[in-house]
Design a protein around this motif. Structure first.
Motif, short mmCIF file in Angstrom:
data_model
loop_
_atom_site.label_atom_id
_atom_site.label_comp_id
_atom_site.label_asym_id
_atom_site.label_seq_id
_atom_site.Cartn_x
_atom_site.Cartn_y
_atom_site.Cartn_z
N UNK A 191 64.83 70.84 6.47
CA UNK A 191 66.12 70.73 5.88
C UNK A 191 66.78 69.57 6.54
N UNK A 192 66.72 69.05 7.90
CA UNK A 192 67.16 67.84 8.28
C UNK A 192 66.59 66.82 7.70
N UNK A 193 65.34 66.71 7.72
CA UNK A 193 64.73 65.53 7.00
C UNK A 193 64.94 65.36 5.68
N UNK A 194 65.20 66.61 4.81
CA UNK A 194 65.44 66.42 3.38
C UNK A 194 67.08 65.80 3.47
N UNK A 195 67.97 66.01 4.32
CA UNK A 195 69.14 65.39 4.29
C UNK A 195 69.00 63.52 4.59
N UNK A 196 68.29 63.41 5.57
CA UNK A 196 68.01 62.00 6.22
C UNK A 196 67.09 61.07 5.06
N UNK A 241 74.58 65.14 13.72
CA UNK A 241 73.85 63.79 13.55
C UNK A 241 73.33 63.57 12.05
N UNK A 242 73.55 64.91 11.30
CA UNK A 242 72.97 64.90 9.93
C UNK A 242 74.24 64.41 8.98
N UNK A 243 75.49 64.51 9.49
CA UNK A 243 76.67 64.11 8.63
C UNK A 243 76.46 63.08 7.46
N UNK A 244 76.79 63.54 6.29
CA UNK A 244 76.58 62.36 5.20
C UNK A 244 77.36 61.18 5.32
N UNK A 245 78.67 61.58 6.10
CA UNK A 245 79.83 60.52 6.14
C UNK A 245 79.10 59.38 7.20
N UNK A 277 73.73 49.72 15.27
CA UNK A 277 73.53 51.23 15.71
C UNK A 277 74.82 52.29 15.37
N UNK A 278 74.41 53.18 14.98
CA UNK A 278 75.36 54.42 14.80
C UNK A 278 74.68 55.29 15.71
N UNK A 279 75.33 55.37 16.97
CA UNK A 279 74.97 56.38 18.02
C UNK A 279 75.72 57.75 17.83
N UNK A 280 74.98 58.74 17.57
CA UNK A 280 75.82 59.97 17.25
C UNK A 280 75.14 61.10 18.22
N UNK A 281 75.99 61.99 18.80
CA UNK A 281 75.46 62.99 19.81
C UNK A 281 76.56 64.35 19.45
N UNK A 282 75.89 65.37 19.52
CA UNK A 282 76.86 66.48 19.50
C UNK A 282 77.85 66.83 20.65
#
Length: 227
Positions: free
Chosen positions: A143-148, A116-120, A84-89
């Motif tokens: 736009x968020x879904x397009x990145x994911x 949470x959308x960071x490509x890295x 799991x990558x657990x990401x939060x702002x």
């Protein structure tokens, strides 16, 4: 600053500076008010619903918990065997999530704060985003879904605030009577219109409704993109 970035900044300020203690308590077993009890119960139901959309055995699969908060979803994903990558702002909430994680699961989880959308963050088998896109417009969700989408081989399961009569009433009341400790305003969505907005941003997969959870002051609609 674009609309998404502007909203992201407001969400960060709220969760990392204003409401950390509130969310720490809400996501624990500590006593809370009757209103917050309904929110806690609703979130528990929604978490179970979202998890039901993923395989029971996630061994060897990489999953993004986008907007992990205090880590309840993260822990359940790790128990299923996921990496799991657990990401939060909110760095504060990420710290709480890490402290609450059973030691035997820590090796399966990468905790990180930021967008949470960071490509890295890389590519994933699945993405879950519980109540972390509820403050955004249809275009920004698209736009968020397009990145994911190109980075996710399996399902993207997320929630939005549904455009129901009850929720719209609370939404207008919130706009009329703002309080400094209230969260950023949710944006209610009609599922069909949201699907059009998402398609308009170039997302190729079809956006589908899953189910709705209503528990007192918690009203949320689960949606998903799937291959």
């Amino acid at each position: 600053m674009g609309a998404y970035d502007h909203t992201l900044a407001r969400v960060e300020t709220y969760f990392d500076k204003t409401a950390t203690k509130t969310w720490e308590r809400l996501t624990s077993d500590a006593p809370v008010s009757k209103v917050r009890e309904t929110v806690r119960a609703g979130r528990d139901k929604m978490r179970a619903l979202m998890l039901s959309r993923l395989p029971a055995d996630l061994s060897g699969q990489r999953v993004l918990d986008a907007g992990c908060g205090a880590g309840q979803m993260t822990i359940e994903l790790a128990r299923r065997g996921a990496e799991v990558v657990a990401c939060d702002i909110s760095p504060s909430l990420v710290d709480i999530a890490e402290l609450r994680t059973p030691p035997e699961l820590l090796g399966q989880i990468t905790f990180t704060s930021g967008d949470m959308l960071d490509d890295r963050l890389g590519d994933f088998d699945h993405v879950v985003a519980m109540d972390s896109l509820i403050y955004y417009s249809g275009a920004d969700i698209g736009k968020a879904l397009k990145r994911l989408e190109p980075r996710t081989s399996g399902r993207v399961v997320f929630t939005v605030a549904p455009r129901t009569r009850l929720l719209m009433g609370m939404w207008y009341a919130g706009k009329l009577f703002p309080r400094s400790d209230r969260s950023p305003v949710m944006i209610p969505h009609d599922a069909d219109r949201l699907a059009q907005d998402v398609m308009g941003e170039g997302v190729k997969r079809k956006l589908r409704r899953v189910d709705q959870v209503t528990s007192g002051f918690y009203i949320s609609q689960a949606m998903e993109l799937r291959p």
